[in-house]
Scaffold this motif. Structure first.
Motif: not given
Length: 89
Positions: A53-54, A59-62, A66-67, A70-77
């Motif tokens: 990510w640019e 925080t590390d929690q934020e 975000e990960f 993105t995982l839920e929206l775009e999938g692990i692939h």
């Protein structure tokens, strides 16, 4: 004389391996040691391909949140695409 130009990094305790649909990626959240500038977010796939990510996160929690968004929206692939016939040269 050898000069070490690599900055020392501090890794978050939220780093982890995530496995979905038979694919595993490494979630890495880090910042320069002693820095208060924010946390970097990187996802590394099984071939050491990297998605970074640019923007920095406050925080590390934020960054972790975000990960997972993105995982839920775009999938692990979206992080670990196998394209054996494609060259990036």
């Amino acid at each position: 004389m050898m000069i070490d130009d690599d900055p020392e990094l501090e890794y978050s305790s939220l780093c982890e391996e995530v496995r979905r649909e038979g694919t595993t990626v490494k979630l890495q959240i880090f910042r320069l040691k002693g820095s208060t500038d924010g946390w970097s977010l990187e996802v590394v796939d099984h071939k050491d391909g990297s998605t970074v990510w640019e923007d920095l996160f406050a925080t590390d929690q934020e960054a972790r949140d975000e990960f997972y968004r993105t995982l839920e929206l775009e999938g692990i692939h979206s992080f670990a695409e196998d394209r054996p016939s494609e060259s990036l040269h």
